[in-house]
Design a protein around this motif. Structure first.
Motif, PDB file in Angstrom:
ATOM      1  N   LYS A 210     -10.317 -59.738   6.662  1.00 59.05           N
ATOM      2  CA  LYS A 210      -9.686 -59.186   7.864  1.00 59.05           C
ATOM      3  C   LYS A 210     -10.782 -58.491   8.657  1.00 59.05           C
ATOM      4  O   LYS A 210     -11.511 -57.661   8.101  1.00 59.05           O
ATOM      5  CB  LYS A 210      -8.603 -58.199   7.462  1.00 59.05           C
ATOM      6  CG  LYS A 210      -8.185 -57.244   8.566  1.00 59.05           C
ATOM      7  CD  LYS A 210      -6.933 -56.495   8.168  1.00 59.05           C
ATOM      8  CE  LYS A 210      -6.981 -55.047   8.605  1.00 59.05           C
ATOM      9  NZ  LYS A 210      -5.767 -54.327   8.236  1.00 59.05           N
ATOM     10  N   LYS A 212     -11.712 -55.883  11.498  1.00 56.66           N
ATOM     11  CA  LYS A 212     -11.180 -54.794  12.322  1.00 56.66           C
ATOM     12  C   LYS A 212     -11.665 -55.010  13.751  1.00 56.66           C
ATOM     13  O   LYS A 212     -12.865 -54.989  14.039  1.00 56.66           O
ATOM     14  CB  LYS A 212     -11.686 -53.461  11.768  1.00 56.66           C
ATOM     15  CG  LYS A 212     -11.348 -52.230  12.573  1.00 56.66           C
ATOM     16  CD  LYS A 212      -9.883 -52.064  12.895  1.00 56.66           C
ATOM     17  CE  LYS A 212      -8.998 -51.904  11.696  1.00 56.66           C
ATOM     18  NZ  LYS A 212      -7.572 -51.698  12.001  1.00 56.66           N
ATOM     19  N   ASP A 240      -7.405 -57.509  13.373  1.00 58.85           N
ATOM     20  CA  ASP A 240      -6.513 -56.383  13.680  1.00 58.85           C
ATOM     21  C   ASP A 240      -7.131 -55.519  14.781  1.00 58.85           C
ATOM     22  O   ASP A 240      -7.955 -54.637  14.505  1.00 58.85           O
ATOM     23  CB  ASP A 240      -6.320 -55.539  12.412  1.00 58.85           C
ATOM     24  CG  ASP A 240      -5.518 -54.268  12.682  1.00 58.85           C
ATOM     25  OD1 ASP A 240      -4.895 -54.180  13.755  1.00 58.85           O
ATOM     26  OD2 ASP A 240      -5.523 -53.377  11.804  1.00 58.85           O
ATOM     27  N   ASN A 242      -5.579 -53.326  16.455  1.00 58.64           N
ATOM     28  CA  ASN A 242      -4.788 -52.079  16.558  1.00 58.64           C
ATOM     29  C   ASN A 242      -4.105 -51.924  17.911  1.00 58.64           C
ATOM     30  O   ASN A 242      -4.098 -50.823  18.503  1.00 58.64           O
ATOM     31  CB  ASN A 242      -5.658 -50.846  16.247  1.00 58.64           C
ATOM     32  CG  ASN A 242      -5.902 -50.664  14.753  1.00 58.64           C
ATOM     33  OD1 ASN A 242      -7.023 -50.745  14.281  1.00 58.64           O
ATOM     34  ND2 ASN A 242      -4.837 -50.463  13.988  1.00 58.64           N
ATOM     35  N   GLU A 265      -2.706 -59.120  13.272  1.00 58.02           N
ATOM     36  CA  GLU A 265      -2.144 -57.790  12.978  1.00 58.02           C
ATOM     37  C   GLU A 265      -2.149 -56.937  14.249  1.00 58.02           C
ATOM     38  O   GLU A 265      -3.191 -56.797  14.901  1.00 58.02           O
ATOM     39  CB  GLU A 265      -3.005 -57.148  11.891  1.00 58.02           C
ATOM     40  CG  GLU A 265      -2.498 -55.816  11.398  1.00 58.02           C
ATOM     41  CD  GLU A 265      -3.300 -55.337  10.183  1.00 58.02           C
ATOM     42  OE1 GLU A 265      -3.760 -56.176   9.373  1.00 58.02           O
ATOM     43  OE2 GLU A 265      -3.483 -54.117  10.057  1.00 58.02           O
ATOM     44  N   ASP A 266      -1.011 -56.379  14.587  1.00 58.18           N
ATOM     45  CA  ASP A 266      -0.862 -55.478  15.742  1.00 58.18           C
ATOM     46  C   ASP A 266      -1.698 -55.926  16.953  1.00 58.18           C
ATOM     47  O   ASP A 266      -2.586 -55.192  17.407  1.00 58.18           O
ATOM     48  CB  ASP A 266      -1.244 -54.042  15.323  1.00 58.18           C
ATOM     49  CG  ASP A 266      -0.198 -53.440  14.383  1.00 58.18           C
ATOM     50  OD1 ASP A 266       0.994 -53.474  14.732  1.00 58.18           O
ATOM     51  OD2 ASP A 266      -0.568 -52.950  13.305  1.00 58.18           O
ATOM     52  N   ASN A 294       0.901 -52.307  10.709  1.00 57.10           N
ATOM     53  CA  ASN A 294       0.987 -51.001  10.052  1.00 57.10           C
ATOM     54  C   ASN A 294       1.178 -49.927  11.119  1.00 57.10           C
ATOM     55  O   ASN A 294       1.046 -48.747  10.854  1.00 57.10           O
ATOM     56  CB  ASN A 294      -0.277 -50.679   9.244  1.00 57.10           C
ATOM     57  CG  ASN A 294      -1.517 -50.611  10.103  1.00 57.10           C
ATOM     58  OD1 ASN A 294      -2.125 -51.643  10.388  1.00 57.10           O
ATOM     59  ND2 ASN A 294      -1.892 -49.407  10.543  1.00 57.10           N
TER      60      ASN A 294
HETATM   61 MG    MG Z   1      -3.789 -52.421  10.993  1.00 59.41          MG
END
Ligand code: MG
Ligand code: GKR
Length: 450
Positions: A210, A212, A240, A242, A265-266, A294
């Motif tokens: 993953k 970031k 992700d 965010n 992710e998000d 998350n």
């Molecule tokens: Mg996340």
């Protein structure tokens, strides 16, 4: 029938600790050279020691200490009642506006994290030792697996020397371990991200990664994702950001990645008066990729709306947000509904690594590979017997309770580092000022795009 009861908690210690980190980049800025956590140590009348670890900072430390009278003197078998009494006694902080972390405002993370879950962990550790069973047997439907698939959590890393001498990051250039050497150096290009994944694959055997995101422009980050997929054609690659991208941008960036990304992710957050749950539901209608979060489902009320809108497929139910029993309860529900469980992480020590291994071992169905920041901290062990990650799988200890032994000497060293820090709260803007003077957080602008 006479009821003999279970051992009683005789002592509760809360020890704040700190560890070292790299200049990891995220939407919220650059990680400082250190991170903080809180350790809970319970002793019981049978002579056993139970441990738990949770996020750092004075707020969480204080919350934990205030629980002591509700824990000491209680039977470990009544751990649910102990937690219930803590819930009943706790009040919502004045500054908690209930927004949670749907815009990744890191100052609000402490309201999403619930201090008592570190106590739950320590109590389950004690109860497991009393019963002679590993902690995962006490959760949900019991142990589902002996080892837990884990992902390689890739980060862009900035040049730490830019923040020196004021912020001094750990230098591991003399280490014999190729990963330890690499993790403290600048990595901002797709080639460097692929190198990061390659070295991690060599050390821990990860096949899933993953990245970031929320650091460079979305198109630059997708270049890194493509390069990763090329280097690991059979690997599952996720990103992700965010919630950094607008809905339009997220759709444009992610549609061409169908078949390359295993999930996203998000990708986006609240915009134009719509909540992040509504925006993510629109994203899911437009793009054929599973969506993880998350950020938009961090408690049961948020989950209700996320599920009703069909905004997510994968809930990364961090036990420090949801509780250990709560996270497994989420895993059961998701499995029954044909959805997927996973767990989010923040920087942590090996007590959290072990605790999450037990939760993931108890998650029924087919969870997604577990997030862990541990690879960035590996070597700073607070345990004498840290579970290993081999071939991309984290071992689940099979001894009673958590199944590990705390190393008090290391804990007190980490407490010394904590006490030497001028601030105990996470502040990713601090280090950012050395990269971009006057930098301010903007949930819609990747950290290095100003
Ligand atoms: Mg996340
Ligand atoms: O450690 O900087 C970080 C992460 O970005 C963390 O803050 C996130 O909460 O890892 C987390 C995530 O998956 O969103």
């Amino acid at each position: 029938m006479k009821y003999s009861g279970t051992p009683v908690v005789t002592e509760m210690q809360v020890i704040p600790v700190a560890g070292y980190d790299s200049m990891l980049m995220t939407l919220s800025g650059a990680h400082a050279p250190w991170f903080t956590r809180n350790i809970v140590i319970l002793k019981d009348s049978a002579g056993n020691t139970g441990i738990g670890e949770i996020h750092g900072g004075d707020y969480t430390c204080e919350a934990l200490r205030s629980c002591t009278p509700l824990v000491v003197g209680q039977q470990i078998g009544k751990y649910r009642s102990i937690l219930n009494s803590i819930h009943k006694a706790s009040t919502k902080a004045k500054e908690d506006d209930g927004e949670g972390i749907q815009t990744l405002d890191i100052s609000k993370l402490k309201f999403v994290v619930k201090a008592e879950w570190a106590i739950e962990c320590a109590l389950l550790d004690l109860l497991g030792q009393h019963l002679g069973l590993p902690m995962c047997e006490l959760l949900g439907e019991g142990k589902q697996r002996d080892q837990v698939e884990t992902l390689g959590y890739l980060f862009y890393v900035s040049k730490k020397e830019k923040a020196a001498p004021e912020l001094s990051y750990l230098d591991e250039s003399n280490s014999k371990d190729p990963w330890f050497r690499l993790r403290r150096t600048q990595m901002l290009t797709p080639e460097q991200i692929v190198e990061q994944a390659g070295v991690l694959n060599g050390k821990y055997g990860f096949k899933n990664f993953k990245l970031k995101g929320g650091v460079l422009s979305g198109s630059e980050e997708m270049e890194a994702v493509r390069a990763l997929k090329q280097a690991f054609p059979d690997g599952r690659i996720n990103i992700d950001p965010n919630g950094a991208w607008s809905l339009k941008e997220a759709i444009e960036l992610c549609r061409p990645m169908e078949g390359i990304l295993s999930y996203i992710e998000d990708p986006c957050g609240p915009e134009s008066g719509f909540s992040s749950r509504e925006i993510m539901a629109e994203f899911k209608n437009a793009v054929n990729l599973p969506v993880a979060t998350n950020m938009i489902a961090t408690d049961w009320r948020q989950f209700y709306h996320s599920a009703a809108l069909k905004a997510v497929d994968i809930v990364l139910a961090d036990p420090h947000f949801w509780g250990f029993s709560g996270s497994v309860r989420m895993a059961q529900i998701l499995n029954d509904w044909g959805l997927t469980w996973g767990s989010h992480s923040n920087n942590h020590f090996d007590i959290t690594l072990t605790a999450f291994a037990h939760v993931a071992a108890a998650a029924p169905g087919n969870p997604t590979a577990l997030d862990t920041h541990w690879i960035w901290q590996d070597g700073q062990n607070l345990l004498k017997d840290t579970p290993a990650i081999k071939n991309g799988y984290l071992e689940v200890p099979d001894k009673p309770g958590l199944g590990v032994t705390i190393n008090m000497e290391r804990v007190m060293e980490a407490n010394g580092l904590y006490n030497s820090l001028s601030s105990h709260d996470r502040d990713d803007a601090l280090a950012m000022q050395y990269l971009i003077p006057g930098w301010k957080y903007d949930c819609k602008k990747p950290a290095l795009v100003r």
